[in-house]
Design an enzyme around this catalytic site. Sequence first.
Site, mmCIF file in Angstrom:
data_model
loop_
_atom_site.group_PDB
_atom_site.id
_atom_site.type_symbol
_atom_site.label_atom_id
_atom_site.label_comp_id
_atom_site.label_asym_id
_atom_site.label_seq_id
_atom_site.Cartn_x
_atom_site.Cartn_y
_atom_site.Cartn_z
ATOM 1 N N GLU A 95 40.118 38.043 51.313
ATOM 2 C CA GLU A 95 41.214 37.486 50.462
ATOM 3 C C GLU A 95 41.490 36.277 51.089
ATOM 4 O OE1 GLU A 95 40.616 41.224 48.995
ATOM 5 O OE2 GLU A 95 41.105 40.844 51.074
ATOM 6 N N CYS A 154 36.695 52.071 41.654
ATOM 7 C CA CYS A 154 36.143 51.594 42.794
ATOM 8 C C CYS A 154 36.784 52.281 44.038
ATOM 9 C CB CYS A 154 36.626 49.930 43.166
ATOM 10 S SG CYS A 154 38.381 49.581 42.765
ATOM 11 N N HIS A 178 43.381 45.555 35.306
ATOM 12 C CA HIS A 178 43.246 45.505 36.705
ATOM 13 C C HIS A 178 43.498 46.761 37.254
ATOM 14 C CE1 HIS A 178 41.459 43.684 40.110
ATOM 15 N NE2 HIS A 178 42.528 43.817 40.726
ATOM 16 N N CYS A 189 35.335 46.605 48.804
ATOM 17 C CA CYS A 189 35.384 45.991 47.702
ATOM 18 C C CYS A 189 34.457 44.848 47.417
ATOM 19 C CB CYS A 189 36.908 45.281 47.702
ATOM 20 S SG CYS A 189 37.294 44.358 46.343
ATOM 21 N N TYR A 232 40.835 50.261 39.068
ATOM 22 C CA TYR A 232 41.125 50.994 40.510
ATOM 23 C C TYR A 232 40.650 52.483 40.553
ATOM 24 C CZ TYR A 232 43.465 47.267 42.855
ATOM 25 O OH TYR A 232 43.717 45.983 43.623
ATOM 26 N N THR A 270 41.012 37.656 45.925
ATOM 27 C CA THR A 270 40.024 38.439 46.591
ATOM 28 C C THR A 270 38.596 37.748 46.065
ATOM 29 O OG1 THR A 270 41.101 40.420 46.043
ATOM 30 C CG2 THR A 270 38.857 40.477 46.219
ATOM 31 N N CYS A 308 36.121 41.899 40.274
ATOM 32 C CA CYS A 308 36.764 42.518 39.126
ATOM 33 C C CYS A 308 37.944 41.815 38.652
ATOM 34 C CB CYS A 308 37.274 43.715 39.621
ATOM 35 S SG CYS A 308 35.931 45.218 40.177
ATOM 36 N N GLU A 318 45.343 47.334 49.704
ATOM 37 C CA GLU A 318 45.005 46.798 48.503
ATOM 38 C C GLU A 318 45.472 47.997 47.544
ATOM 39 O OE1 GLU A 318 41.498 44.693 45.988
ATOM 40 O OE2 GLU A 318 40.911 46.264 47.444
#
Length: 503
Positions: free
Chosen positions: A257, A299, A292, A101, A296, A192, A105, A444
Site C-alpha cells: 500500500e 479473496c 468493494h 492480495c 472480499y 493498494t 480490485c 485489511e
Amino acid sequence: MGLRTGEQYLDSIKVRNKAEIYVMGKEVKDVTTHPFLKPSIMAFKATFDAAWEEDTKDLGRAWSPFINEEINRFNHIHRSPEDLAAKVRLLRKLSHKTGACFQRCVGWDALNTLWIMTNIMAQKGKKEYKDRFVEYLSYVQKKDLALAGAMTDAKGVRTLKPHQQPNKNAYVRIEEVTKDGIYVSGAKANITGVAATEEIVVLPTRAMGPEDKDYAVAFSIPTDTEGIKIIVGRQLNDARRLEGGDIDALPYFYNHEGLIIFDHVFVPMERVFLMGEYEYTSQLVEVFSAYHRQGYGGCKAGLGDVIIGASMNLAKQLGVEKASHVQEKLTEMIFLTETMYSAGIAASLNAVKVCDNCWWVNPMHANVTKHLVARFPAQISQLSIDIAGGIIGTAPSEWDLKNPKLKEYIAKYLQGVEGYTAEDRLRMVRLLENVSLGVAFQIESVHGAGSPAAQRIMFSRLYDLNYAEEIAKRLAGKKTDLKFKPNAEPWRDSETEKLAKSK
C-alpha cells in the site's frame, strides 16, 4: 489489443520518468526488480496471467461491448448478476495462486462505480461525464491497463468536514480550473498496489455538502505524471524481502500500500468525471463501498483456503491430523471461510439493476459480507496458530537452516513424522505466518473498504425496523396499518436506488 500477457505488463511499468516512488526513504526507478516491490509486482502480474492460463481463462476474460473484444475481467463492466458472481469466484481462485492480495480490485470497482454514477448523472442532465468516462473506459480496455483505485484521503481531523480542515489539502481538492483541465492537490492514503499500476482513478471518500464542492472531484491520471509522489508503506516482516532468501520471504507474491501525494497535478478535462457536484458524492461512496465489500467474500475466502491447507499439512507433519480437536478446528475454519464466500456470492446473484446495463451488487448482502470478513479472519488465524504451535512466531531463520554448523541440529529437532523434513516444516510455517498474520488477511480484513462501524451504519439504514415491527404487531393480533411489500426482505431502498428512480 484488449488482452496483455503478464510479461507485457512487466515491460510497460519498468520505466517511470515523471512520478517519484519511494521505498524506505530511497527513490525507486525500476519497480519490477526492486526486492521490496517485486513480490507485489508478481502478484499483480498474476491477474494478467489469469486471462491466459487454462484453469483461469474462462474467469479471467470477459466480452466488452464497448470495444467489441475480449478483455481482462479486471477492466470489465459487470453486465449481469452472473458477471458479479464470476468476480468473486475469480478472486478466490487467484488467491490460491498468490497467497496474497493481487491489488487490482480497487481500480476495477472504481470503474464500475463511475459507470453507474455517470449513467445516473446523464439521466439528470449531466451527460458530458458519461461521454468522457466511456471514452476513457474504451482506452483502458483496449490497452489492458493496470489501475489503482484511490479513495481514502488523509482526512486530517476526523471530526471536521473537508472545507473545515486546518490543512486544506487533508482531502484531495481542486485548486484551479482552466479551460483545458483542473489542478489538484492533496493525498490519498493506503492505496493498494499503486506503485505497480499504470493509471490512478481518484474518487471522493465521503459524502459532502455545498461548502465542500472543491473536494467533490473524480478523475483519472497516468501513474507516471508530474507532481505525483508515491511513498510505499511498511508491513509486517517486510525487511525479509531484502534478504534474498526463498523460505523466510514466503510467499513469493505479496502486496503493498502507498501514500499518493498530488502536488499541484494537472488533470486534462477529458479525464474529469466529477467536478464540484457534491450532491452525488453520497451515492458514489455507497456504490463503490458495496462493490468493494462484495469482493472480499472471494479473496479472503481464497486466503482462508491457503491457511486451512497449511494448517492441515502442519498437523500431518506433527502426526495430529486425526486428533478430534484438530479436526474440529479445521471444520470451524471451513465453516468461517465458506460463510464469507457464500455472502459474497449472495451479494452478486441478488444484484440490483439501477439503470440500463448498470448492475450493482445487493447493498445489504455486500455489507454483511464485509462485516463477516472483519470478524472471521482473526478467528481463522487463531485456530491456525493453535494447530501450528508457537513455532509460527519463533522458528529459526532459513539462514540457520543453511548454516553447515547448524543444519544437522535443526534437521534433527524440527522434524516430526518421518517423511517430512525440517525444511518442509519451516516452509509451511513461514507460509502460514505470512498469510495468516499479514496485512492482507488481518488488518485489511478489518479496515479495507471501510471499518466495521461503516457496515453497521449501512445495516441500520437499509433494514426497515418499523416494517418489521408492524409484521410482529399483526401476528400478535394488535392493530396495525401494515401493507405487505412485494419483497420478502424488510429492507428500504438504498440512497443510490432512490436517486436512480427519482425524476
